[in-house]
Design a protein around this motif. Structure first.
Motif, PDB file in Angstrom:
ATOM      1  N   LEU A   1      -7.333  -2.749  -2.008  1.00  0.00           N
ATOM      2  CA  LEU A   1      -6.969  -1.426  -2.515  1.00  0.00           C
ATOM      3  C   LEU A   1      -7.558  -1.169  -3.891  1.00  0.00           C
ATOM      4  O   LEU A   1      -7.882  -0.031  -4.238  1.00  0.00           O
ATOM      5  CB  LEU A   1      -5.447  -1.279  -2.562  1.00  0.00           C
ATOM      6  CG  LEU A   1      -4.747  -1.087  -1.215  1.00  0.00           C
ATOM      7  CD1 LEU A   1      -3.240  -1.187  -1.399  1.00  0.00           C
ATOM      8  CD2 LEU A   1      -5.100   0.244  -0.591  1.00  0.00           C
ATOM      9  N   ASP A   2      -7.686  -2.205  -4.705  1.00  0.00           N
ATOM     10  CA  ASP A   2      -8.254  -2.043  -6.040  1.00  0.00           C
ATOM     11  C   ASP A   2      -9.762  -1.828  -6.009  1.00  0.00           C
ATOM     12  O   ASP A   2     -10.331  -1.326  -6.980  1.00  0.00           O
ATOM     13  CB  ASP A   2      -7.941  -3.276  -6.898  1.00  0.00           C
ATOM     14  CG  ASP A   2      -6.534  -3.227  -7.483  1.00  0.00           C
ATOM     15  OD1 ASP A   2      -5.890  -2.156  -7.374  1.00  0.00           O
ATOM     16  OD2 ASP A   2      -6.078  -4.246  -8.034  1.00  0.00           O
TER      17      ASP A   2
ATOM     18  N   THR B   1       0.208   3.767  -2.810  1.00  0.00           N
ATOM     19  CA  THR B   1      -1.150   4.307  -2.706  1.00  0.00           C
ATOM     20  C   THR B   1      -1.242   5.338  -1.599  1.00  0.00           C
ATOM     21  O   THR B   1      -1.888   6.383  -1.746  1.00  0.00           O
ATOM     22  CB  THR B   1      -2.157   3.160  -2.454  1.00  0.00           C
ATOM     23  OG1 THR B   1      -2.044   2.202  -3.499  1.00  0.00           O
ATOM     24  CG2 THR B   1      -3.577   3.697  -2.398  1.00  0.00           C
ATOM     25  N   LEU B   2      -0.592   5.070  -0.470  1.00  0.00           N
ATOM     26  CA  LEU B   2      -0.596   6.030   0.631  1.00  0.00           C
ATOM     27  C   LEU B   2       0.096   7.328   0.224  1.00  0.00           C
ATOM     28  O   LEU B   2      -0.330   8.419   0.609  1.00  0.00           O
ATOM     29  CB  LEU B   2       0.111   5.426   1.856  1.00  0.00           C
ATOM     30  CG  LEU B   2      -0.566   4.215   2.514  1.00  0.00           C
ATOM     31  CD1 LEU B   2       0.302   3.661   3.632  1.00  0.00           C
ATOM     32  CD2 LEU B   2      -1.935   4.586   3.040  1.00  0.00           C
TER      33      LEU B   2
ATOM     34  N   ALA C   1      -2.457  -2.144  -7.280  1.00  0.00           N
ATOM     35  CA  ALA C   1      -2.137  -2.689  -5.958  1.00  0.00           C
ATOM     36  C   ALA C   1      -2.198  -4.210  -5.947  1.00  0.00           C
ATOM     37  O   ALA C   1      -1.303  -4.877  -5.418  1.00  0.00           O
ATOM     38  CB  ALA C   1      -3.089  -2.111  -4.917  1.00  0.00           C
TER      39      ALA C   1
ATOM     40  N   ILE D   1      -7.177  -1.941   3.826  1.00  0.00           N
ATOM     41  CA  ILE D   1      -6.138  -2.964   3.979  1.00  0.00           C
ATOM     42  C   ILE D   1      -6.012  -3.428   5.417  1.00  0.00           C
ATOM     43  O   ILE D   1      -5.529  -4.532   5.681  1.00  0.00           O
ATOM     44  CB  ILE D   1      -4.773  -2.457   3.474  1.00  0.00           C
ATOM     45  CG1 ILE D   1      -4.299  -1.248   4.295  1.00  0.00           C
ATOM     46  CG2 ILE D   1      -4.797  -2.152   2.004  1.00  0.00           C
ATOM     47  CD1 ILE D   1      -2.857  -0.892   4.040  1.00  0.00           C
TER      48      ILE D   1
ATOM     49  N   ALA E   1       0.797  -1.228   0.000  1.00  0.00           N
ATOM     50  CA  ALA E   1       0.000   0.000   0.000  1.00  0.00           C
ATOM     51  C   ALA E   1       0.827   1.275   0.000  1.00  0.00           C
ATOM     52  O   ALA E   1       0.266   2.364  -0.137  1.00  0.00           O
ATOM     53  CB  ALA E   1      -0.935  -0.001   1.217  1.00  0.00           C
TER      54      ALA E   1
ATOM     55  N   TRP F   1     -11.333   1.827  -0.318  1.00  0.00           N
ATOM     56  CA  TRP F   1     -10.420   2.900   0.067  1.00  0.00           C
ATOM     57  C   TRP F   1      -9.191   2.303   0.739  1.00  0.00           C
ATOM     58  O   TRP F   1      -9.169   1.152   1.158  1.00  0.00           O
ATOM     59  CB  TRP F   1     -11.153   3.895   0.958  1.00  0.00           C
ATOM     60  CG  TRP F   1     -11.189   3.594   2.436  1.00  0.00           C
ATOM     61  CD1 TRP F   1     -10.551   4.287   3.416  1.00  0.00           C
ATOM     62  CD2 TRP F   1     -11.907   2.541   3.114  1.00  0.00           C
ATOM     63  NE1 TRP F   1     -10.820   3.742   4.652  1.00  0.00           N
ATOM     64  CE2 TRP F   1     -11.644   2.669   4.493  1.00  0.00           C
ATOM     65  CE3 TRP F   1     -12.737   1.493   2.683  1.00  0.00           C
ATOM     66  CZ2 TRP F   1     -12.179   1.796   5.445  1.00  0.00           C
ATOM     67  CZ3 TRP F   1     -13.268   0.630   3.617  1.00  0.00           C
ATOM     68  CH2 TRP F   1     -12.992   0.790   4.977  1.00  0.00           C
ATOM     69  N   TRP F   2      -8.121   3.128   0.857  1.00  0.00           N
ATOM     70  CA  TRP F   2      -6.845   2.615   1.323  1.00  0.00           C
ATOM     71  C   TRP F   2      -6.919   2.022   2.726  1.00  0.00           C
ATOM     72  O   TRP F   2      -6.197   1.078   3.061  1.00  0.00           O
ATOM     73  CB  TRP F   2      -5.759   3.696   1.270  1.00  0.00           C
ATOM     74  CG  TRP F   2      -6.027   4.869   2.181  1.00  0.00           C
ATOM     75  CD1 TRP F   2      -6.630   6.034   1.853  1.00  0.00           C
ATOM     76  CD2 TRP F   2      -5.722   4.951   3.573  1.00  0.00           C
ATOM     77  NE1 TRP F   2      -6.721   6.856   2.948  1.00  0.00           N
ATOM     78  CE2 TRP F   2      -6.162   6.217   4.027  1.00  0.00           C
ATOM     79  CE3 TRP F   2      -5.107   4.097   4.484  1.00  0.00           C
ATOM     80  CZ2 TRP F   2      -6.020   6.632   5.340  1.00  0.00           C
ATOM     81  CZ3 TRP F   2      -4.973   4.512   5.792  1.00  0.00           C
ATOM     82  CH2 TRP F   2      -5.421   5.767   6.206  1.00  0.00           C
TER      83      TRP F   2
ATOM     84  N   ASP G   1      -2.704   9.042  -2.087  1.00  0.00           N
ATOM     85  CA  ASP G   1      -3.975   9.403  -1.455  1.00  0.00           C
ATOM     86  C   ASP G   1      -3.801  10.306  -0.243  1.00  0.00           C
ATOM     87  O   ASP G   1      -4.662  11.156   0.033  1.00  0.00           O
ATOM     88  CB  ASP G   1      -4.736   8.138  -1.039  1.00  0.00           C
ATOM     89  CG  ASP G   1      -5.225   7.334  -2.229  1.00  0.00           C
ATOM     90  OD1 ASP G   1      -5.020   7.811  -3.379  1.00  0.00           O
ATOM     91  OD2 ASP G   1      -5.791   6.247  -2.038  1.00  0.00           O
TER      92      ASP G   1
ATOM     93  N   THR H   1      -8.251   1.934  10.045  1.00  0.00           N
ATOM     94  CA  THR H   1      -9.227   1.932   8.951  1.00  0.00           C
ATOM     95  C   THR H   1     -10.003   3.239   8.869  1.00  0.00           C
ATOM     96  O   THR H   1     -10.582   3.552   7.826  1.00  0.00           O
ATOM     97  CB  THR H   1     -10.228   0.776   9.119  1.00  0.00           C
ATOM     98  OG1 THR H   1     -11.006   0.986  10.304  1.00  0.00           O
ATOM     99  CG2 THR H   1      -9.521  -0.562   9.205  1.00  0.00           C
TER     100      THR H   1
END
Length: 473
Positions: free
Chosen positions: A159-160, A36-37, A298, A167, A33, A163-164, A40, A94
């Motif tokens: 992730l796909d 992505t982090l 991801a 995970i 992730a 939302w991030w 985002d 989360t």
């Protein structure tokens, strides 16, 4: 009656397998992730390092006190507290909306992890008799690998599609199941000789390690000459020196410093530390390579790491048999040379996934050969009375190595990028990745030399057998 007790012991192992799976799931899911982090949350390279190291830093510095609490107050009770803390931290992660909130949640999760790992190992020690411990430990170690393939794949799929923060959802049912299994299957145990709470030793060791790793994390941004860096380095080193002096004068020390003179313990511990440091470095750069240069999503990034997992599984299956036949030292050396060959090949990486898959397979094979053998050799020097503190010491050394791996090796990559995103500086990223892999290769080769010098000879201790006749971990 005997068959019933034996069956009960193996059900306890099921509970311990669930606990270690919880921790390993989280580790690899987060690495997938990271890109992505960065997008985002607008997280910088320093933020990404803190997201990793806030967890590692807390878990590394509190493993020994957590082990002490379990030996003193009850291992099952403390293990349940650790699982509850990990669950709460995952739930917080989360819901958070920024880098600062995620770092806080990860710190909370690290506290839970600091309790879970030594308690699971010490429960295993207290539950299984000497002749069954090697098999139980091999199964437990194998379970620690289970989250490696599951984490990237599950995390990538989430992730796909979501939302991030999703995970961290995979931690919640796994932690709840582990909590229930420990609650109903594990019997309470504690040390017959209640270890005392050595507060000065706890403060000195924890404070010293916190300061050292903090300085390593801040160095890429501020440089070695900054007070924010050299001040904590000096203070942390001084605190650890005082800790050693205090411990040597204590009649009931927090840590048995004699373990550092035990060739079996150190011969397993040194390779385990280097392996963790190098693995953190490789797992820091490869997800960014897959997403920034190859353009994978991801889930694709998680699947792209499967060759390393395949090699790891094969190595872990072969390691006990090879160690039983040839002794631990040849397997440790051979595994580290295999890892070094993989890292060296990685310095020729371009834009071809096939080549990357090849060197990741070799790297994973080396991990699988080294980790179970190194852990078994080091843990074989521990007694059941100090199971919590002893396993906490071993995991502390490994986790501190991981923290420095993510911080120092991450700084090499950051220096090459110069603050630019990976996609906009692909050649610079490859240069930084080469620097990381060259450093990993050098560390592995140095560790091979050290292992040859200090590890017991083939006719000495083998996997799961201490030369000093201590109980096997």
């Amino acid at each position: 009656m005997g068959a019933s007790l034996m069956k009960s012991r193996w059900w306890v192992l099921v509970a311990l397998v669930l606990t270690v799976t919880v921790v390993s799931l989280d580790l690899t899911a987060l690495n997938v992730a990271l890109p992505t982090l960065a997008d985002d949350l607008g997280a910088s390279t320093g933020d990404l390092q803190w997201i990793i190291d806030s967890y590692t830093l807390v878990s590394a510095t509190l493993l020994i006190p957590a082990g002490l609490l379990g030996d003193r107050y009850g291992r099952k009770r403390v293990l349940l507290i650790g699982l509850a803390l990990f669950f709460a931290g995952s739930a917080m992660a989360t819901l958070t909306g920024g880098s600062g909130g995620l770092i806080s949640a990860r710190t909370f999760m690290g506290l839970g992890s600091a309790i879970i790992t030594p308690m699971a190992l010490s429960v295993l020690l207290a539950t299984f008799p000497r002749d069954e411990q090697p098999r139980a430990q091999a199964i437990w170690a194998g379970a620690s690998f289970l989250g490696l393939p599951l984490g990237p794949i599950l995390g990538g799929w989430l992730l796909d599609h979501f939302w991030w923060g999703s995970i961290f959802l995979i931690n919640l049912p796994a932690t709840a199941a582990a909590f229930a299994a420990v609650l109903f299957l594990v019997r309470e145990s504690k040390s017959e000789r209640r270890p005392r709470l050595d507060l000065p030793a706890i403060v000195l060791s924890t404070g010293g390690l916190l300061a050292l790793v903090f300085a390593a994390i801040e160095q890429p941004e501020h440089g070695w000459g900054a007070l924010l860096v050299w001040g904590p380095l000096a203070g942390g080193a001084a605190a650890l020196v005082l800790f050693v002096l205090w411990t040597r004068r204590s009649d009931d020390p927090l840590v048995d410093l004699g373990l550092f003179r035990d060739r079996a313990f150190m011969g397993g511990t040194v390779p385990a530390i280097t392996l963790t440091l190098v693995m953190f470095g490789v797992m820091f750069v490869t997800p960014q390579y897959f997403q920034g240069l190859l353009g994978t999503g991801a889930l694709g990034t998680g699947l792209s790491g499967l060759p390393m997992i395949g090699g790891l599984v094969v190595g872990a299956k072969l390691a006990p048999r090879l160690a039983g036949r040839f002794g631990t030292r040849p397997i440790l050396v051979g595994g580290m040379l295999t890892m070094a060959a993989g890292c060296l090949a990685g310095t020729f990486t371009g834009h071809s996934y096939g080549f990357v898959a090849g060197w990741l397979t070799a790297f994973g094979l080396g991990i699988g050969l080294v980790l179970p053998v190194a852990m078994a050799q080091a843990l074989g020097a521990l007694t059941v009375e100090r199971a919590g503190i002893g396993s906490g010491l071993l995991m502390t050394l490994r986790m501190v190595g991981g923290a420095f791996g993510a911080a120092i090796l991450g700084s090499l990559l950051a220096s090459a990028l110069g603050g630019r995103p990976v996609a906009a500086a692909q050649e610079s990223f490859l240069t930084g990745m080469d620097h990381v892999l060259w450093t990993c290769t050098g560390l592995l080769l140095v560790t091979v030399v050290i292992t040859l010098a200090i590890s017991p000879s083939p006719e000495g201790a083998s996997v799961g057998q201490s030369r000093d006749e201590h109980l096997v971990a």
